[in-house]
Write an enzyme that holds these catalytic residues in place. Sequence first.
Site, PDB file in Angstrom:
ATOM      1  N   GLU A   1       0.867  -1.185   0.000  1.00 53.53           N
ATOM      2  CA  GLU A   1       0.000   0.000   0.000  1.00 53.53           C
ATOM      3  C   GLU A   1       0.906   1.238   0.000  1.00 53.53           C
ATOM      4  OE1 GLU A   1      -1.555   0.992   3.917  1.00 53.53           O
ATOM      5  OE2 GLU A   1      -3.485   1.576   3.066  1.00 53.53           O
TER       6      GLU A   1
ATOM      7  N   ASN B   1      -7.133   6.192  -1.511  1.00 55.71           N
ATOM      8  CA  ASN B   1      -6.035   5.261  -1.264  1.00 55.71           C
ATOM      9  C   ASN B   1      -6.291   4.098  -2.236  1.00 55.71           C
ATOM     10  OD1 ASN B   1      -4.103   3.561  -0.231  1.00 55.71           O
ATOM     11  ND2 ASN B   1      -4.636   3.926   1.908  1.00 55.71           N
TER      12      ASN B   1
ATOM     13  N   GLU C   1      -5.883   8.618   8.052  1.00 49.41           N
ATOM     14  CA  GLU C   1      -6.466   8.222   6.757  1.00 49.41           C
ATOM     15  C   GLU C   1      -7.870   8.802   6.584  1.00 49.41           C
ATOM     16  OE1 GLU C   1      -5.821   4.406   4.824  1.00 49.41           O
ATOM     17  OE2 GLU C   1      -4.681   3.824   6.586  1.00 49.41           O
TER      18      GLU C   1
HETATM   19  N1  CDT Z   1      -2.811   1.402   6.563  1.00 53.02           N
HETATM   20  C1  CDT Z   1      -3.660   0.764   7.369  1.00 53.02           C
HETATM   21  O1  CDT Z   1      -4.805   0.544   7.012  1.00 53.02           O
HETATM   22  N2  CDT Z   1      -3.177   0.395   8.566  1.00 53.02           N
HETATM   23  C2  CDT Z   1      -3.993  -0.186   9.588  1.00 53.02           C
HETATM   24  C3  CDT Z   1      -3.421   0.120  10.933  1.00 53.02           C
HETATM   25  C4  CDT Z   1      -4.419  -0.183  11.952  1.00 53.02           C
HETATM   26  S1  CDT Z   1      -3.691  -0.419  13.465  1.00 53.02           S
HETATM   27  C5  CDT Z   1      -4.397  -1.932  13.960  1.00 53.02           C
HETATM   28  C6  CDT Z   1      -4.123  -1.697   9.493  1.00 53.02           C
HETATM   29  O2  CDT Z   1      -5.249  -2.187   9.545  1.00 53.02           O
HETATM   30  O3  CDT Z   1      -3.129  -2.404   9.440  1.00 53.02           O
END
Ligand code: CDT
Length: 316
Positions: free
Chosen positions: A47, A110, A146
């Site tokens: 990503e 995104n 985000e």
């Molecule tokens: N980029 C992204 O979506 N990151 C989130 C962080 C969440 S923290 C549990 C993920 O779900 O990995």
Amino acid sequence: MSRIIIAGAAQLGPIELDTPRKAVVQRMMELMREAHSKGCNVVVYPEMALTTFFPRWWFENQEEVDVFFERSMPNPDVAPLFELAQKLGVGFYLGYCELAEEDGRQRHFNTSILVNDKGKIVGKYRKVHLPGHAEHKPQDPWQHLEKRYFEPGDLGFPVWRTMGGVMGMCLCNDRRWPETYRVMGLQGVEMVLLGYNTPQLDQLGGEPAFIRVFHNNLSMQAGAYQNGTWVVAAAKAGNEGGIDMMGGSCIITPQGEIVAAAHTFDDELVVAKCDLDECRFNKENIFNFAAHRQIHHYKLITERTGAVAPTEDADA
Ligand code: CDT
């Protein structure tokens, strides 16, 4: 046509705020060359592969945010990757931040795209499950903005018949949601490609690192098994912007087993030979949807967003 796809999960080590896209693309091309030398047909990048994971910072002005976005794809910075992939005949999944002019306004998504082995963009996905928050939390050690910087994806979870299989995409937090895989499963998906950016720890220190790795694997392994699909997952890894990223890129069979996994926190290619016909056993037996699903019991899934517990006490 062969039902074997050799897939590569191209993990990327840290990308800093001031790392130029051209330098990242060079690293991605190096992984693409390695993938080709190992016989890969398709390569998955993380990503937001072209930049640092910028939502960890609060930016006051939109111009500061927009520098992380791509206004066209491919653009001159990324074109060398497209050209190399086409020359080598390797398809790829690329996660990036998309700035689109639509409905007379600027829209921020995104996004990931799927490029086939002929160099054609065959699919686009826009992240549906945006995690984090929209407001500044200066008391937290880092941000997860985000919800401020993107709008939720508007394309659903399509799949594409390409490169000899049925391919689907999702991005990071989407991988934790069973709905993501099931919607693709209902379209016969055989390989889910996904990129992620996950810190090793959460902002408030509520979860130990080993639990977060467990959740990462648990979600993807369950999604693979319950839908009889391969999952190819590529992470950002290592200390990026002062935050340790989880890494753990891996490839998962339609039975839910991890067959190949990263062992570094750096740029690393994880390769597995994926026989798409292995999807059939689950799809035709325990998860034969046509034979076993009872959709009249599932209405709440699309009618209700948040959980509502009963107010009446059954023991009274
Ligand atoms: N980029 C992204 O979506 N990151 C989130 C962080 C969440 S923290 C549990 C993920 O779900 O990995």
